[in-house]
Design a protein around this motif. Structure first.
Motif, PDB file in Angstrom:
ATOM      1  N   TYR A  44      16.522 -24.886  21.625  1.00 40.58           N
ATOM      2  CA  TYR A  44      18.008 -25.174  21.946  1.00 40.58           C
ATOM      3  C   TYR A  44      18.778 -24.924  20.858  1.00 40.58           C
ATOM      4  CZ  TYR A  44      22.015 -27.841  23.187  1.00 40.58           C
ATOM      5  OH  TYR A  44      23.341 -28.412  23.489  1.00 40.58           O
ATOM      6  N   ALA A  45      18.098 -25.008  19.554  1.00 39.76           N
ATOM      7  CA  ALA A  45      18.996 -24.709  18.307  1.00 39.76           C
ATOM      8  C   ALA A  45      18.874 -23.183  18.048  1.00 39.76           C
ATOM      9  CB  ALA A  45      18.115 -25.354  17.048  1.00 39.76           C
ATOM     10  N   LEU A  46      17.967 -22.613  18.432  1.00 38.14           N
ATOM     11  CA  LEU A  46      17.783 -21.079  18.084  1.00 38.14           C
ATOM     12  C   LEU A  46      18.707 -20.158  19.321  1.00 38.14           C
ATOM     13  CD1 LEU A  46      14.036 -20.856  16.887  1.00 38.14           C
ATOM     14  CD2 LEU A  46      16.052 -20.876  15.488  1.00 38.14           C
ATOM     15  N   ILE A  47      18.640 -20.688  20.418  1.00 43.81           N
ATOM     16  CA  ILE A  47      19.218 -19.672  21.333  1.00 43.81           C
ATOM     17  C   ILE A  47      20.646 -20.121  21.707  1.00 43.81           C
ATOM     18  CG2 ILE A  47      19.253 -19.123  24.048  1.00 43.81           C
ATOM     19  CD1 ILE A  47      16.156 -19.810  24.151  1.00 43.81           C
ATOM     20  N   ASP A  48      21.655 -18.955  21.330  1.00 43.56           N
ATOM     21  CA  ASP A  48      22.867 -19.394  21.138  1.00 43.56           C
ATOM     22  C   ASP A  48      23.508 -18.787  22.289  1.00 43.56           C
ATOM     23  OD1 ASP A  48      25.398 -19.622  20.286  1.00 43.56           O
ATOM     24  OD2 ASP A  48      25.622 -17.440  19.443  1.00 43.56           O
ATOM     25  N   VAL A  49      23.964 -19.945  23.008  1.00 48.45           N
ATOM     26  CA  VAL A  49      24.352 -19.889  24.587  1.00 48.45           C
ATOM     27  C   VAL A  49      25.628 -20.123  24.553  1.00 48.45           C
ATOM     28  CG1 VAL A  49      24.288 -20.924  26.842  1.00 48.45           C
ATOM     29  CG2 VAL A  49      22.285 -20.776  25.745  1.00 48.45           C
ATOM     30  N   ARG A  50      26.539 -19.104  24.964  1.00 49.81           N
ATOM     31  CA  ARG A  50      27.996 -19.253  25.103  1.00 49.81           C
ATOM     32  C   ARG A  50      28.461 -19.742  26.408  1.00 49.81           C
ATOM     33  NH1 ARG A  50      29.859 -16.726  20.477  1.00 49.81           N
ATOM     34  NH2 ARG A  50      28.362 -17.049  18.769  1.00 49.81           N
ATOM     35  N   PRO A  51      29.656 -20.239  26.674  1.00 52.49           N
ATOM     36  CA  PRO A  51      30.558 -20.762  25.429  1.00 52.49           C
ATOM     37  C   PRO A  51      30.001 -22.045  24.976  1.00 52.49           C
ATOM     38  CG  PRO A  51      31.620 -21.305  27.434  1.00 52.49           C
ATOM     39  CD  PRO A  51      30.336 -20.289  27.745  1.00 52.49           C
ATOM     40  N   HIS A  52      29.152 -22.726  25.857  1.00 53.92           N
ATOM     41  CA  HIS A  52      28.324 -23.998  25.517  1.00 53.92           C
ATOM     42  C   HIS A  52      26.939 -23.853  25.843  1.00 53.92           C
ATOM     43  CE1 HIS A  52      31.734 -26.077  24.149  1.00 53.92           C
ATOM     44  NE2 HIS A  52      32.510 -26.314  25.316  1.00 53.92           N
ATOM     45  N   PRO A  53      25.906 -24.590  25.262  1.00 51.83           N
ATOM     46  CA  PRO A  53      24.787 -24.694  26.071  1.00 51.83           C
ATOM     47  C   PRO A  53      25.075 -25.365  27.041  1.00 51.83           C
ATOM     48  CG  PRO A  53      24.657 -25.503  23.679  1.00 51.83           C
ATOM     49  CD  PRO A  53      26.061 -25.176  24.035  1.00 51.83           C
ATOM     50  N   ASN A  54      24.466 -24.840  28.220  1.00 51.78           N
ATOM     51  CA  ASN A  54      24.526 -25.596  29.658  1.00 51.78           C
ATOM     52  C   ASN A  54      23.454 -25.074  30.538  1.00 51.78           C
ATOM     53  OD1 ASN A  54      25.249 -23.207  31.603  1.00 51.78           O
ATOM     54  ND2 ASN A  54      26.336 -22.584  29.562  1.00 51.78           N
ATOM     55  N   GLY A  55      23.214 -25.920  31.699  1.00 52.12           N
ATOM     56  CA  GLY A  55      22.167 -25.816  32.765  1.00 52.12           C
ATOM     57  C   GLY A  55      22.252 -24.370  33.361  1.00 52.12           C
ATOM     58  N   GLY A  56      23.219 -23.741  33.301  1.00 55.16           N
ATOM     59  CA  GLY A  56      23.303 -22.488  33.998  1.00 55.16           C
ATOM     60  C   GLY A  56      22.889 -21.159  33.334  1.00 55.16           C
ATOM     61  N   SER A  57      22.659 -21.456  32.105  1.00 61.30           N
ATOM     62  CA  SER A  57      22.074 -20.113  31.235  1.00 61.30           C
ATOM     63  C   SER A  57      20.540 -19.995  31.398  1.00 61.30           C
ATOM     64  CB  SER A  57      21.967 -20.483  29.881  1.00 61.30           C
ATOM     65  OG  SER A  57      21.218 -21.601  29.381  1.00 61.30           O
ATOM     66  N   ALA A  58      19.942 -18.839  30.938  1.00 64.43           N
ATOM     67  CA  ALA A  58      18.578 -18.616  31.115  1.00 64.43           C
ATOM     68  C   ALA A  58      17.529 -19.802  30.703  1.00 64.43           C
ATOM     69  CB  ALA A  58      18.235 -17.332  30.685  1.00 64.43           C
ATOM     70  N   TYR A  59      18.066 -20.172  29.352  1.00 66.24           N
ATOM     71  CA  TYR A  59      17.416 -21.373  28.742  1.00 66.24           C
ATOM     72  C   TYR A  59      17.497 -22.502  29.735  1.00 66.24           C
ATOM     73  CZ  TYR A  59      15.395 -24.213  25.254  1.00 66.24           C
ATOM     74  OH  TYR A  59      14.681 -25.213  24.652  1.00 66.24           O
ATOM     75  N   GLY A  60      18.929 -22.694  29.786  1.00 62.81           N
ATOM     76  CA  GLY A  60      19.073 -24.008  30.851  1.00 62.81           C
ATOM     77  C   GLY A  60      18.306 -24.007  32.261  1.00 62.81           C
ATOM     78  N   TYR A  61      18.191 -22.760  32.841  1.00 67.93           N
ATOM     79  CA  TYR A  61      17.433 -22.728  34.022  1.00 67.93           C
ATOM     80  C   TYR A  61      15.868 -23.160  33.614  1.00 67.93           C
ATOM     81  CZ  TYR A  61      20.969 -20.528  37.114  1.00 67.93           C
ATOM     82  OH  TYR A  61      22.148 -20.385  37.770  1.00 67.93           O
ATOM     83  N   THR A  62      15.445 -22.688  32.507  1.00 74.60           N
ATOM     84  CA  THR A  62      13.784 -22.800  32.249  1.00 74.60           C
ATOM     85  C   THR A  62      13.833 -24.336  32.088  1.00 74.60           C
ATOM     86  OG1 THR A  62      14.210 -20.891  30.897  1.00 74.60           O
ATOM     87  CG2 THR A  62      12.343 -22.001  30.480  1.00 74.60           C
ATOM     88  N   LEU A  63      14.738 -24.906  31.142  1.00 75.95           N
ATOM     89  CA  LEU A  63      14.621 -26.351  31.220  1.00 75.95           C
ATOM     90  C   LEU A  63      14.751 -27.107  32.331  1.00 75.95           C
ATOM     91  CD1 LEU A  63      16.724 -27.061  28.016  1.00 75.95           C
ATOM     92  CD2 LEU A  63      14.047 -27.494  28.184  1.00 75.95           C
ATOM     93  N   GLY A  64      15.475 -26.661  33.460  1.00 79.93           N
ATOM     94  CA  GLY A  64      16.008 -27.384  34.727  1.00 79.93           C
ATOM     95  C   GLY A  64      14.529 -27.292  35.406  1.00 79.93           C
ATOM     96  N   ILE A  65      13.888 -26.145  35.438  1.00 81.17           N
ATOM     97  CA  ILE A  65      12.776 -25.720  36.475  1.00 81.17           C
ATOM     98  C   ILE A  65      11.510 -26.821  35.968  1.00 81.17           C
ATOM     99  CG2 ILE A  65      11.041 -24.303  37.031  1.00 81.17           C
ATOM    100  CD1 ILE A  65      13.162 -22.127  36.806  1.00 81.17           C
ATOM    101  N   LEU A  66      11.411 -26.967  34.285  1.00 81.60           N
ATOM    102  CA  LEU A  66      10.645 -27.599  33.657  1.00 81.60           C
ATOM    103  C   LEU A  66      10.775 -29.076  34.063  1.00 81.60           C
ATOM    104  CD1 LEU A  66       8.089 -27.552  31.856  1.00 81.60           C
ATOM    105  CD2 LEU A  66       9.976 -27.700  30.017  1.00 81.60           C
ATOM    106  N   CYS A  67      12.046 -29.709  34.073  1.00 82.75           N
ATOM    107  CA  CYS A  67      12.416 -30.901  34.293  1.00 82.75           C
ATOM    108  C   CYS A  67      12.002 -31.266  35.601  1.00 82.75           C
ATOM    109  CB  CYS A  67      13.607 -31.272  33.770  1.00 82.75           C
ATOM    110  SG  CYS A  67      14.241 -31.316  32.103  1.00 82.75           S
ATOM    111  N   THR A  68      12.454 -30.550  36.669  1.00 84.33           N
ATOM    112  CA  THR A  68      12.067 -30.666  37.951  1.00 84.33           C
ATOM    113  C   THR A  68      10.712 -30.761  38.559  1.00 84.33           C
ATOM    114  OG1 THR A  68      14.127 -29.567  38.471  1.00 84.33           O
ATOM    115  CG2 THR A  68      12.716 -30.202  40.510  1.00 84.33           C
ATOM    116  N   GLY A  69      10.028 -30.026  37.666  1.00 84.15           N
ATOM    117  CA  GLY A  69       8.415 -30.042  37.867  1.00 84.15           C
ATOM    118  C   GLY A  69       7.926 -31.386  37.325  1.00 84.15           C
TER     119      GLY A  69
END
Lengths: 290, 636
Positions: A44-69
């Motif tokens: 989260y700290a290293l990946i600069d997601v613009r404009p805000h970190p959010n669940g719709g970014s690639a990293y956000g999807y990754t976390l979302g899939i992980l959380c759902t699982g």
């Protein structure tokens, strides 16, 4: 010719050293869950997601899939606990993983949200998840602390014995009261109400019984002016009521501890299913309006 | 005639005990007292509750002995006569005695069952109920189902059903309750706030990301006037209170994607693959313009709680200009653009001028060089006009301040910023030159008349004594255009005019005006006959940049004085063919520098001069509606 002593190789050895699910394998799952959370925080700290970190970014999807699982796997404890097996995936190991991975969801899911909340189905899923986790934390605390209090209260007395004691006392009271006049019999009648033992949810949890009928019967008995015939019966009844009051104290404390031990499940389990529904709505709606 | 009483005591293991007593005569008492004939265990009954008499064959009378009555078949009474032929149920407190006919019709049968329910209230204690923590509340399973189904219904099924029902109509008025509002991940920007009521205006297909065509339905500039009017109608129909911001695509999508460099490092590669897998095109409108993003908050940007919306969708720069343009030729081999890896390596300016390369005169971009010539067809010396001790200065002094002169000419005497966008006001011959270069002539009848500038046909007609020649002068000075006076404000016509030919041998006046040494050839090149060279003037020399003369730092020095000369060496130019466009090095004196090196340091970002969607204009033009027709430029 003497035969060597027979050894029972199949004899089970009892492990006297009890290891709680929290300490299982030297906090193995705590370490794994903490590692997972740290990696997620680092990402989260290293990946600069613009404009805000959010669940719709690639990293956000990754976390979302992980959380759902994780959520689905955590829910499987409900099935797993009904099938006890030993070994690496013993129920204890499973519960240990359930607790620590469940706690790691606080980090993972919060990072998935990107700290953006609103009055929408997505935040509803998050709130339900947090309710599940918070009640789960409460559950862990009571599971660790209350069993000792439960044993200290009841000693060697079983629940069956408690009921038999109460039923026996009530029967004796009923038999003793039969020759009494209706006024005096009514005093005993007050105390033998079975609905007055535990009460509703609140009384069970708080162990506050201001309307205890046994206590009321004792008070009425103290004020009664019996005839010479009734006086010895009333004395016996008073002894029985005193005895019943002390048994009731133990029973009610027992009920309180048992209620506190499992009351959280009455929120934890339904909220989990609510979460599953909200999570489904969250995932479907996000992709419905992609 | 007797009463037969059967008392059955139920036992847990079966084999109930039945005791029978026969009361021949007299009164039978029933109650809690030990002296009663039939004993009750219920403490709610009286010691002597009732008396039973046989009053006839098969008939008994029951009379309450105290204030407490009893129930017969559910009816509370104090006295009753019962015929045993009709079975009756008599309740004394919780205990029941049934009355029925005996074998002998004259007798009456009474029966009492003492079982679990009649042992007393204490026997009702149940261990499971007593110690079950859930007693008194819903079961977990019921609550789980209730909650899950409620959430699914309210948050998923109802919105989808409502959407399906309203699929035929997008009008917001048909949606009294917007069930899908709860799906919104954040507020729309103020620019799109009017779409709040209808998610399907952008999310047109379920499970398909918002398509570029949807955005361009309102925002596409590359449209003919008819479809443009349709776009405006569409945005208005959706409830837009203002005209959409019209944009051009930076490049065609195939060339754009080809120009993008692949990202090799692991994180970016994974991210790109995931985005592609999830149907998020890297060249889509939504890849840079993000909606449903909360307003920025922070110490310097306090959120307006009443409208927590951004003014426009959040702009996310997914790729920098240099990422594509650093080595563009390696990926787009046919591009005519020069690779530009950074501002420091920006190629020299290529002004858009009239050049005569190989005999053919054409308007094109030519790399700035010392010996380049702009073949505009005009004769003009900036040096002559701005010389402080020259004749022009003397003329200006003679004209005086009341006519706007009075001293040596400055740049501002002729060139003035329009105040709109980045351009200077076009030169108007009669306004800017007419004070000295009057086009006056004496008519045959001795009066003084003035030749119209910009309409040679009319001028020739006047000089030939035919003042009634129709005029087609259309004087519309576009804010963006610099053109030959009187021509249409289109670059194509403004930039290049046909040669001016005087028909026939011409009159003396015509020869005097258009011929060698004539009035017109003071400023226009003669075409060796009686006529003038065509005019080739571009409206802007840096057509793909957006230099803004209106910026204070561009037009004034730190003391607030005009400093045109710092860029344009006009006072040294004695020929109109001199190209006065400054070198890019002049810009680099400030742009790309730091404040430590240059107090007037400014950004070296590409977008300072090059708009992404509107290359050649500022990124955010102050002009409200961007209906700008650019000159044909080089192929990207």
């Amino acid at each position: 010719m003497s035969r060597p002593p027979k050894t029972n190789v199949n004899r089970r050895t009892r492990n006297d050293h009890h290891e709680s699910f929290l300490r299982h394998k030297n906090f193995l799952w705590l370490k794994r869950a903490a590692g997972l959370s740290l990696i997620a925080i680092l990402g989260y700290a290293l990946i600069d997601v613009r404009p805000h970190p959010n669940g719709g970014s690639a990293y956000g999807y990754t976390l979302g899939i992980l959380c759902t699982g994780l959520i689905i796997w955590l829910m499987l404890l409900g099935l797993r606990k009904r099938a006890m097996t030993p070994g690496a995936w013993s129920l204890k190991a499973w519960v240990s993983a359930h607790v620590y991975l469940g706690l790691s969801l606080i980090v993972l899911a919060t990072l998935h949200t990107g700290f953006q909340f609103g009055w929408n189905v997505h935040t509803l899923a998050y709130v339900l998840m947090m309710i599940v986790i918070i009640t789960g934390i409460y559950g862990v605390i009571v599971y660790v602390r209350l069993p000792t209090a439960l044993g200290a209260n009841r000693g060697e007395v079983t629940q069956k014995l408690m009921v038999e004691e109460l039923v026996g006392l009530d029967r004796q009271l009923s038999i003793l009261a039969r020759p009494l006049t209706s006024d005096l019999a009514a005093i005993v009648l007050v105390s033998v109400d079975p609905k007055n033992i535990a009460g509703g949810v609140w009384r069970r949890m708080t162990n506050q019984h201001p309307n205890c009928k046994t206590r009321a019967a004792l008070d009425q008995l103290a004020r009664a002016v019996p005839s010479a015939t009734d006086a010895p019966i009333l004395a016996e009844i008073q002894t029985l009521l005193d005895r019943k009051a002390s048994v009731l104290k133990m029973v009610r404390t027992h009920i309180q501890i048992r209620s506190l031990l499992v009351a959280w499940l009455y929120i934890h389990v339904p909220a989990t299913f609510g979460l599953l529904a909200a999570l489904t709505a969250h995932v479907v709606s996000v992709f419905f309006y992609w | 005639m007797s009463i037969v009483f059967h008392q059955t005591t139920q036992r847990t293991g079966g084999s109930d005990i039945v005791r029978t007593r026969i009361f021949e005569t007299g009164t039978i008492t029933i109650g809690r007292g030990s002296d009663c004939d039939i004993q009750l265990t219920d403490l709610t009954t009286s010691l002597r509750h009732a008396a039973i008499d046989q009053v006839g064959p098969g008939e008994i009378r029951i009379v309450a002995l105290g204030p407490q009555g009893f129930e017969i078949n559910g009816r509370l009474v104090h006295q009753v006569v019962i015929n045993a032929q009709t079975p009756s149920r008599i309740s004394f407190g919780t205990q029941v005695v049934t009355v029925s006919a005996a074998e002998d019709p004259a007798d009456v049968s009474l029966a009492q069952v003492i079982g679990q329910s009649s042992q007393g209230a204490e026997s009702q204690l149940d261990e499971t109920t007593l110690f079950s923590p859930g007693a008194g509340i819903f079961g977990k399973r019921a609550m789980a189902w209730t909650l899950a189904i409620s959430v699914l219904l309210a948050c998923l099924i109802v919105p989808i059903v409502a959407l399906t029902l309203h699929a035929h109509s997008r009008a917001a008025t048909n949606k009294p309750v917007q069930f899908d509002r709860q799906w919104s991940t954040g507020p729309l920007s103020q620019a799109h706030a009017f779409l709040d009521k209808d998610c399907t205006s952008c999310h047109q297909k379920a499970f398909v990301p918002v398509q570029d065509e949807t955005c361009l339905g309102c925002h596409n500039l590359n449209q003919d006037k008819v479809s443009l009017a349709g776009s405006l109608r569409q945005s208005k129909g959706l409830g837009s209170p203002f005209a959409p911001n019209l944009i051009k695509q930076h490049a065609s999508h195939d060339r754009w994607l080809a120009a993008m460099p692949p990202r090799h490092w692991l994180g970016a590669s994974l991210s790109d693959k995931m985005n592609r897998a999830l149907n998020h095109a890297p060249d889509g409108c939504a890849s840079c313009h993000r909606e449903h993003v909360n307003a920025e908050t922070g110490p310097n940007k306090p959120a307006d709680k009443s409208t927590p919306r951004r003014a426009v969708p959040a702009l996310v720069q997914t790729i920098s200009c240099a990422d594509c343009h650093a080595n563009l030729k390696t990926r787009l081999t046919d591009t005519r653009l020069v690779d530009t890896p950074s501002w420091a390596k920006h190629p020299q300016f290529r002004p858009f001028i009239a050049t005569q390369d190989g005999g053919k005169l054409e308007l094109k971009r030519v790399a700035l060089s010392a010996d380049m010539r702009d073949n505009s067809g005009l004769i003009f010396s900036h040096q002559l006009h701005m010389m402080p001790l020259g004749g022009v200065t003397r003329m200006a002094q003679v004209l005086g301040r009341q006519k706007g002169y009075g001293a040596a000419l400055t740049c501002k005497s002729c060139h003035e910023a329009t105040g709109i966008a980045q351009d200077m006001r076009p030169i108007d011959m009669q306004r800017d030159c007419g004070a000295c270069h009057a086009l006056n002539y004496t008519t045959p009848n001795g009066t003084i008349s003035s030749l119209p500038h910009g309409d040679p046909a009319k001028a020739v007609a006047l000089l030939n004594g035919r003042p009634d020649r129709p005029s087609n002068i259309v004087s519309r000075l576009g804010a963006w255009l610099r053109h030959r006076p009187g021509a249409e404000d289109k670059l194509s016509s403004a930039a290049s005019t046909p040669p001016i030919e005087v028909p026939g041998p011409g009159s003396t006046g015509t020869r005097l005006a258009f011929g060698k040494g004539g009035l017109c050839v003071d400023c226009h090149r003669s075409n060796q006959g009686i006529g003038l060279e065509p005019i080739h003037v571009s409206n802007r020399t840096l057509i793909w940049g957006a230099f803004n003369h209106n910026i204070k730092a561009h037009s004034q020095n730190p003391n607030g004085q005009a400093n045109c000369a710092s860029c344009h060496k006009a006072t040294l130019s004695d020929n109109a063919s001199d190209v006065l466009t400054p070198s890019i090095k002049v810009c680099a004196n400030c742009h790309g520098k730091t404040k430590a090196h240059q107090p007037q340091a400014a950004s070296g970002d590409c977008e300072t001069c090059h708009g992404f969607h509107t290359t050649g204009t500022l990124r955010q033009s102050p002009v409200p509606i961007h209906l700008i027709d650019h000159p044909p430029g080089p192929k990207a």
